[in-house]
Scaffold this active site. Structure first.
Site, PDB file in Angstrom:
ATOM      1  N   GLU A 208       0.755  -1.309  -0.022  1.00 37.00           N
ATOM      2  CA  GLU A 208       0.183  -0.031  -0.025  1.00 37.00           C
ATOM      3  C   GLU A 208       0.929   1.080   0.059  1.00 37.00           C
ATOM      4  O   GLU A 208       0.523   2.249  -0.784  1.00 37.00           O
ATOM      5  CB  GLU A 208      -1.136   0.035   1.277  1.00 37.00           C
ATOM      6  CG  GLU A 208      -1.931  -1.045   1.277  1.00 37.00           C
ATOM      7  CD  GLU A 208      -3.237  -0.786   0.232  1.00 37.00           C
ATOM      8  OE1 GLU A 208      -3.224   0.160  -0.311  1.00 37.00           O
ATOM      9  OE2 GLU A 208      -3.925  -1.880   0.044  1.00 37.00           O
ATOM     10  N   ASP A 353      -4.523  -9.954  -8.190  1.00 40.95           N
ATOM     11  CA  ASP A 353      -4.864  -9.127  -9.486  1.00 40.95           C
ATOM     12  C   ASP A 353      -3.483  -8.353  -9.890  1.00 40.95           C
ATOM     13  O   ASP A 353      -3.181  -8.655 -11.225  1.00 40.95           O
ATOM     14  CB  ASP A 353      -5.765  -7.995  -9.037  1.00 40.95           C
ATOM     15  CG  ASP A 353      -5.586  -7.513  -7.815  1.00 40.95           C
ATOM     16  OD1 ASP A 353      -4.611  -7.738  -7.033  1.00 40.95           O
ATOM     17  OD2 ASP A 353      -6.415  -6.436  -7.313  1.00 40.95           O
ATOM     18  N   GLU A 457     -18.321  -6.493  -2.905  1.00 43.34           N
ATOM     19  CA  GLU A 457     -17.151  -7.198  -2.623  1.00 43.34           C
ATOM     20  C   GLU A 457     -16.921  -8.591  -3.119  1.00 43.34           C
ATOM     21  O   GLU A 457     -15.835  -8.841  -3.985  1.00 43.34           O
ATOM     22  CB  GLU A 457     -16.434  -6.989  -1.420  1.00 43.34           C
ATOM     23  CG  GLU A 457     -14.953  -6.947  -1.117  1.00 43.34           C
ATOM     24  CD  GLU A 457     -13.957  -5.988  -1.634  1.00 43.34           C
ATOM     25  OE1 GLU A 457     -12.934  -5.952  -1.132  1.00 43.34           O
ATOM     26  OE2 GLU A 457     -14.464  -5.091  -2.299  1.00 43.34           O
ATOM     27  N   GLU A 476     -12.125  -0.072 -10.036  1.00 42.40           N
ATOM     28  CA  GLU A 476     -11.794  -1.232 -11.154  1.00 42.40           C
ATOM     29  C   GLU A 476     -12.569  -1.358 -12.203  1.00 42.40           C
ATOM     30  O   GLU A 476     -12.098  -1.247 -13.350  1.00 42.40           O
ATOM     31  CB  GLU A 476     -11.525  -2.474 -10.524  1.00 42.40           C
ATOM     32  CG  GLU A 476     -10.220  -2.832  -9.762  1.00 42.40           C
ATOM     33  CD  GLU A 476     -10.206  -2.066  -8.305  1.00 42.40           C
ATOM     34  OE1 GLU A 476      -8.974  -2.197  -7.852  1.00 42.40           O
ATOM     35  OE2 GLU A 476     -11.295  -1.799  -7.866  1.00 42.40           O
ATOM     36  N   THR A 562      -1.012   0.817 -10.982  1.00 51.50           N
ATOM     37  CA  THR A 562      -2.165   0.229 -10.466  1.00 51.50           C
ATOM     38  C   THR A 562      -3.002   1.143  -9.636  1.00 51.50           C
ATOM     39  O   THR A 562      -3.931   0.862  -9.107  1.00 51.50           O
ATOM     40  CB  THR A 562      -1.783  -1.047  -9.598  1.00 51.50           C
ATOM     41  OG1 THR A 562      -3.004  -1.979  -9.444  1.00 51.50           O
ATOM     42  CG2 THR A 562      -1.082  -1.068  -8.312  1.00 51.50           C
TER      43      THR A 562
END
Length: 632
Positions: A208, A353, A457, A476, A562
């Site tokens: 993160e 991902d 989710e 996304e 990303t």
């Protein structure tokens, strides 16, 4: 709870409809809803047929519950003498319904949506600056700031992300430039330089901190100093590479995660003052450990120190060596000391991902053939073992494509849910040139959005119901919508963006910003606005409707990290020349054939010009997907 009773009632109703459809047409609905009599909702027995390449043509129902000719196992009586019709004939109806809704998008409406996206961003950003800065996030319901949970260090949902370093401000820097606000960008940069320090007793997740903080600092630094930047004269007087120095300082503080690990795969967390905590766990997810290469690689090339790229690339190689010899797949959780897979699920969502995303984007940025070979091999394994549905998106019979979660060692389905993070994959398919496949998969996630006004989710495609009900304003689906619009220029995707915008305004807007949806059915809220809402969700929505944005007009090439940060595809970052690239990627770097941030999209499978004026997916297939997620 009430919603569970509703789910059970829906399943019972679905069974009744399955029987009626089967009696009328000799076929049950697709996706395995013709449950056998001994179906056990607590233990779903799923298997994949071992029939090689021909298995791809089978429907999900056949792959899960066996061939259709075993009708005696269904709960409905056989009607062998009845003429059988195509299941798709159920959805042929009024084809003009979808054409009327999606085939055009007036310029005046596009301008309105662009303004709406801009207002959405500033409503969140201005309230963060007013009520929360210098804390990390805004609590949009209480209009207060939020920082790390110091009273509960084990609250990793908060502490993995919030490091007491003005997260939302940093994460938002390049979005200000995308919206054309140079003066506020300059003010924000000065605030970061004057107030932000990483010398904090904060334990944060390496992943993160890398994508949200390090990536944004690098992006903003490049946009400030790059003479070819597309946003005009945005240089800041007396700027002395302070953002780059901050990025370097943060990266040095993350380096201890890569030490004392026998595999080279990093620890998941570090304390910014003291390094890896003594009680740190030895397990990490594939995406967390394998999605550092873009930011670390650019930093190494900017400062001339290969250390950062080397440790990130070593982690990727270590993960790659642990893939299954049988399937070529990776799991989602690994022990960094033993190299044993703790989580054996292989999929495209949480924990996996961005690993795939960064294999391709690292190749585009750095030109390393090794990255592309790993991506191609991963993509082939994904297509063989994860993909279900008909072979062609826009032709033929059977179910639409879906990518399921399987056991990494044998390819058998492990569960019947997908998660909202998987909605990134249509965008990655676009970057890889597989636009047709992206169109079909995107339509599935959009159908779920239409049903709930958000993406839960986790969504159970077998039960047509959410498994995990919250929606934290993730970007996304918006990202994939934007990339598909750039690839096709089809007005359908503008309608998708408008639906998303209007849903967020209706369901998530609160007194001081936009709040996480706690329950996508009831629309109850949580008092949190994650930084990626401003960094990504609002950015992609704005760019979707802004055809004249400098990023779209620039002769230079850009790509998004990303976390949605803008970075250039620049020769100074590439170790290989254009003539070393694959045939598809030669188009990617050709200055004369593509423009702007979407220039990294391959032209190997582009949509023909005439199809820009028709639906990207035939209406019969759109109606089929809408039916399969319970829209009618």
């Amino acid at each position: 709870m009430q919603w569970r009773s509703i789910v059970v009632a829906l399943v019972v109703l679905r069974l009744a409809v399955s029987c009626l459809l089967w009696l009328a047409f000799g076929l049950g609905p697709s996706w395995g809803f013709n449950f056998p009599l001994n179906f056990n909702f607590h233990k779903i027995e799923l298997f994949k047929q071992d029939d090689g390449a021909s298995a791809k043509a089978n429907s999900w129902s056949q792959r899960i519950h066996g061939h259709r000719d075993a009708q005696s196992r269904t709960s409905c009586a056989s009607k062998e003498d009845s003429p059988k019709k195509s299941y798709l004939s159920l959805f042929e109806g009024d084809r003009d319904e979808y054409d009327r809704r999606y085939s055009s998008f007036p310029d005046t409406l596009k301008l309105k949506m662009k303004g709406m996206a801009k207002d959405m961003f500033y409503f969140g950003y201005d309230n963060y600056m007013k009520y929360a800065f210098p804390e990390d996030e805004l609590n949009p319901i209480d209009c207060q700031g939020r920082g790390p949970d110091v009273l509960n260090p084990s609250n990793i949902n908060i502490n993995d992300v919030l490091g007491n370093y003005s997260l939302t401000l940093i994460d938002t820097l390049d979005t200000l430039l995308v919206l054309g606000n140079v003066s506020e960008f300059h003010r924000a940069v000065k605030l970061v330089i004057d107030t932000v320090s990483f010398d904090k007793d904060s334990t944060v997740q390496v992943f993160e901190a890398n994508i949200r903080i390090l990536g944004s600092l690098i992006s903003a630094h490049i946009l400030l100093t790059d003479p070819k930047h597309p946003f005009g004269n945005v240089g800041l007087e007396d700027y002395d590479n302070e953002l780059l120095h901050l990025a370097h300082d943060l990266a040095v503080r993350l380096l201890p995660a890569f030490e004392n690990t026998s595999t080279g795969i990093p620890y998941p967390r570090v304390n910014l003052k003291s390094g890896v905590p003594p009680d740190s766990i030895n397990e990490t997810c594939t995406a967390g450990a394998g999605s550092l290469l873009v930011e670390f690689g650019i930093l190494s090339r900017l400062i001339g120190d290969s250390t950062f790229e080397w440790v990130a690339r070593r982690a990727v190689r270590a993960l790659w060596k642990l893939r299954s010899n049988e399937t070529g797949l990776l799991g989602n959780v690994v022990n960094i000391q033993t190299g044993q897979w703790v989580g054996k699920q292989s999929g495209l969502g949480a924990g996996m991902d961005s690993f795939y995303e960064y294999l391709l984007k690292s190749y585009i940025l750095f030109g390393e053939k090794e990255d592309y070979r790993m991506f191609q091999a991963s993509y082939e394994s994904i297509q063989i073992h994860l993909r279900r549905g008909r072979e062609s998106c826009n032709e033929g019979e059977g179910d639409p494509p879906l990518y399921v979660n399987v056991n990494m060692f044998n390819g058998q389905i492990m569960n019947t849910w997908i998660d909202s993070l998987q909605a990134f994959f249509p965008g990655l398919l676009v970057l890889n040139g597989d636009v047709e496949e992206a169109i079909c998969l995107h339509a599935f996630y959009y159908a779920i959005w239409k049903r709930f006004g958000a993406l839960p989710e986790r969504y159970n495609w077998q039960l047509q119901a959410p498994d995990v009900l919250f929606y934290p304003l993730r970007p996304e689906l918006v990202e994939s919508t934007y990339l598909l619009y750039q690839a096709t220029k089809n007005p359908f995707y503008l309608h998708v963006g408008m639906d998303i915008l209007e849903s967020l305004e209706k369901n998530a807007k609160v007194r001081c910003g936009y709040a996480t949806l706690h329950h996508v059915v009831e629309k109850s809220k949580e008092d949190r606005m994650e930084s990626f809402f401003l960094s990504e969700t609002c950015k992609y929505l704005y760019l979707l409707f802004d055809d004249d944005n400098p990023l779209h007009k620039s002769e230079n090439k850009y790509i998004f990290t990303t976390e949605g940060h803008v970075v250039p595809i620049d020769e100074r970052f590439r170790e290989k020349q254009c003539n070393d690239l694959s045939p598809c990627e030669k188009v990617v770097t050709d200055q004369e054939t593509s423009n702007g941030p979407f220039s990294n999209t391959s032209n190997c499978d582009r949509i023909s010009e005439e199809r820009r004026y028709s639906l990207p997916l035939k209406s019969v297939y759109m109606r089929q997907i809408d039916h399969m997620v319970g829209l009618f």
